[in-house]
Design an enzyme around this catalytic site. Structure first.
Site, mmCIF file in Angstrom:
data_model
loop_
_atom_site.group_PDB
_atom_site.id
_atom_site.type_symbol
_atom_site.label_atom_id
_atom_site.label_comp_id
_atom_site.label_asym_id
_atom_site.label_seq_id
_atom_site.Cartn_x
_atom_site.Cartn_y
_atom_site.Cartn_z
ATOM 1 N N ARG A 310 9.366 76.666 -13.898
ATOM 2 C CA ARG A 310 8.144 77.465 -14.057
ATOM 3 C C ARG A 310 8.403 78.924 -14.395
ATOM 4 O O ARG A 310 7.644 79.531 -15.150
ATOM 5 C CB ARG A 310 7.301 77.363 -12.776
ATOM 6 C CG ARG A 310 6.659 76.000 -12.616
ATOM 7 C CD ARG A 310 5.898 75.878 -11.328
ATOM 8 N NE ARG A 310 5.214 74.582 -11.262
ATOM 9 C CZ ARG A 310 4.556 74.145 -10.206
ATOM 10 N NH1 ARG A 310 4.475 74.891 -9.124
ATOM 11 N NH2 ARG A 310 3.977 72.978 -10.222
ATOM 12 N N HIS A 371 0.808 81.860 -7.660
ATOM 13 C CA HIS A 371 0.636 80.467 -7.276
ATOM 14 C C HIS A 371 1.277 80.110 -5.941
ATOM 15 O O HIS A 371 0.653 79.474 -5.105
ATOM 16 C CB HIS A 371 1.214 79.571 -8.373
ATOM 17 C CG HIS A 371 1.065 78.103 -8.128
ATOM 18 N ND1 HIS A 371 -0.160 77.502 -7.946
ATOM 19 C CD2 HIS A 371 1.994 77.111 -8.034
ATOM 20 C CE1 HIS A 371 0.005 76.196 -7.765
ATOM 21 N NE2 HIS A 371 1.307 75.933 -7.790
ATOM 22 N N ARG A 406 10.552 77.824 -6.772
ATOM 23 C CA ARG A 406 10.270 76.467 -6.298
ATOM 24 C C ARG A 406 10.232 75.465 -7.444
ATOM 25 O O ARG A 406 9.589 75.705 -8.466
ATOM 26 C CB ARG A 406 8.929 76.443 -5.557
ATOM 27 C CG ARG A 406 8.489 75.051 -5.127
ATOM 28 C CD ARG A 406 7.196 75.118 -4.362
ATOM 29 N NE ARG A 406 6.064 75.523 -5.183
ATOM 30 C CZ ARG A 406 5.234 74.674 -5.803
ATOM 31 N NH1 ARG A 406 5.436 73.384 -5.724
ATOM 32 N NH2 ARG A 406 4.210 75.137 -6.493
#
Length: 589
Positions: A310, A371, A406
């Protein structure tokens, strides 16, 4: 609470005794365990503790199903597919974590994960299955080299997990306190955890400020996405658990690593609050990222193209937007056709259409938004923090699993696995209720440390903090932007401190200091975590994972393959220590 001191920690830091300004508790209940939060982590921990015979109370800020888990779309990652192994899942997680994952924690996650998912299914969660109905349907997301994402309702995985766990909690008869904001940790005269204070917002059996007395407290309060103007997080994600832990003297770590999801529905430059997420699973099924000219700009930038980790995708979107002088890129899934959109991504389809965008016939405008917090309250492999009796799991925790970034869909799995480990540790520890004639709990840290009251922020200051953080500590950071953010946050803090001092010294100035209340407490918690985040981001002079410094564009393993261990001192100053390499687990009392 200014940044500063450096060095390498040699042991735990005692509680500082800082607490929020609040009325004294007007009621109290007794328990063996109090779990704060009602997402996958909190409810799993509560169910396991109750099954072990511990009197368990669940405290949640809104309703039981109103946390971040309900909003999770993509799914839960676990090596359950043919040809997949925990070792492959581990490799993908370590790559995404950019050198800062704790391998032991990741290995626990990926090896215990598949069985934990099957226990979740046994508890009532219904995942989508293959056409034959005999196997779990597995999808693929960014950073994963295999299809290992179990999903439910197409793109409503979190809602299904939340439904199953809430039903299980109610069936088990667990005591729950909804619409309650937890304020501060309670400790006994030996400095050990003995419960929490909380404010119930006019609902249910209790009202106003009270206390739950328990020798074990599990923080599962979720994230802090509301520290930024635009986020995928619900309104309740105001960093309350991290702020509480800091005031109690616990260590936090890796707060600079805030993951900005690359594909959030772009609603305009003035959009604030919770924004609609366009799940990574959409790209996993073959949607393409394109610029204003229809060019697929991720091709050639990474071997996985749109399915790169990401941080890489978010940076690529921002770079191309800056190059073209636009605010967003596009996600093109028109080739899916209406039947696939309606069956596989019904939630996303409905969200887009509610904002006048039809993914069946047009590309979706997307841009990164805050996020997920990869860091949080520092724990060991059993979820224990540096404060005796205080545990943390889920997004509020820093277990070492996520490192600097993550891996997609590891969050639900982390909450599940580490919640089970916490419950097992509590059961093995044999925590007993506080005797009726035992020492009374006190707010904050051990009595030997001075207890001070944190000045409250006016509720309207929340928006100012969010805009400061978005401008100075968002996707793209620099020494200049972070210094400006730090100075502006210092000003906000100083004004609150001065107002509190005026109130104490001159009653006629009392109107300048906000009254205790949910909005003031939330704003104060947001300022606390914002200042810690900025302090850590200023110190990390490199680009790693989702921490992107334009003035230090390269990753520097020689100098920065380490974590910061941050504590809040009694005078509200930050102490920042460092650990070499992975540095987990922390030294425990």
């Amino acid at each position: 609470m200014t940044a500063p001191a450096t060095g390498t920690a040699t042991g735990p830091v005692p509680g500082t005794g800082i607490r929020l300004k609040a009325p004294a508790p007007g009621w109290a209940i007794e328990a063996d365990v109090v779990v704060v939060g009602s997402g996958v982590a909190g409810l799993t921990a509560a169910l396991r503790c109750a099954a072990a015979g511990r009197r368990t109370v669940v405290v949640t800020k809104a309703r039981l199903d109103d946390g971040s888990t309900r909003w999770a779309q993509g799914g839960i990652a676990a090596a359950m597919g043919e040809g997949d192994t925990p070792e492959q899942h581990l490799d993908d997680t370590l790559v995404a974590g950019a050198g800062l994952c704790d391998e032991a924690a990741v290995r626990l996650l990926v090896t215990e994960g598949p069985d934990a998912v099957h226990r979740l299914i046994a508890a009532g969660a219904r995942f989508d299955t293959t056409p034959g109905g005999d196997e779990i349907a597995l999808a693929r997301e960014g950073g994963h080299h295999r299809r290992r994402i179990a999903h439910a309702g197409g793109d409503a995985t979190g809602a299904e997990i939340s439904r199953a766990l809430v039903e299980a909690v109610r069936a088990a008869g667990l005591r729950t306190i909804e619409n309650a904001l937890v304020l501060d940790l309670l400790t006994d005269e030996a400095g050990r955890t003995s419960g929490v204070t909380l404010h119930v917002m006019g609902e249910g059996q209790h009202d106003g400020v009270g206390a739950v007395h328990a020798p074990a407290v599990v923080l599962a309060t979720g994230g802090m996405g509301q520290v930024f103007s635009a986020t995928t997080n619900p309104a309740v994600s105001t960093g309350d658990g991290v702020a509480l832990a800091l005031r109690a003297g616990a260590e936090v770590s890796d707060l600079e690593f805030v993951q900005f999801h690359p594909t959030v529905l772009y609603l305009g430059p003035e959009a604030e609050g919770q924004q609609p997420l366009i799940s990574e699973a959409v790209r996993g099924e073959g949607a393409h990222l394109v610029d204003a000219d229809g060019v697929r700009f991720m091709v050639g930038q990474h071997e996985l193209a749109e399915l790169a980790p990401r941080d890489i995708v978010a940076k690529a979107i921002l770079r191309r937007s800056l190059e073209q002088g636009v605010e967003h890129m596009y996600l093109d899934g028109r080739h899916f056709g209406a039947p696939m959109w309606e069956s596989r991504f019904p939630t996303i389809l409905a969200a887009c259409r509610s904002h006048g965008i039809d993914p069946v016939t047009e590309p979706i405008p997307v841009a990164p938004a805050a996020h997920y917090a990869s860091g949080g309250v520092r724990t060991d492999l059993h979820g224990r923090t540096t404060v005796p009796g205080l545990y943390a799991c889920g997004e509020v925790a820093c277990t070492g699993v996520h490192g600097a970034n993550r891996l997609a869909s590891n969050s639900l799995l982390e909450g599940l696995v580490f919640a089970e480990r916490i419950a097992a540790d509590i059961a093995a520890g044999g925590f007993a209720p506080r005797p009726a004639d035992g020492p009374a709990p006190v707010a904050g840290g051990a009595p030997a440390a001075p207890r001070t009251t944190l000045p409250l922020l006016a509720p309207e200051t929340r928006t100012a903090v969010q805009r400061i953080m978005t401008a100075g500590a968002g996707v793209l950071r620099s020494a200049e932007s972070l210094a400006r953010a730090a100075a502006e946050l210092d000003r906000v803090h100083r004004e609150a401190t001065e107002a509190a001092a005026q109130e104490a010294g001159a009653p006629e100035a009392a109107q300048k200091a906000p009254e205790p209340g949910v909005e003031a407490w939330e704003a104060t918690n947001l300022l606390c975590v914002a200042r810690v985040l900025v302090a850590a981001a200023r110190r990390r002079e490199e680009t790693r994972g989702c921490h992107w410094r334009e003035d230090h564009p390269d990753r520097d393993d020689a100098s920065w393959r380490r974590h910061f261990r941050i504590t809040l001192d009694a005078d509200r100053a930050l102490t920042i220590r460092t650990t070499e390499d992975a540095g987990f687990p922390p030294a425990l009392p």
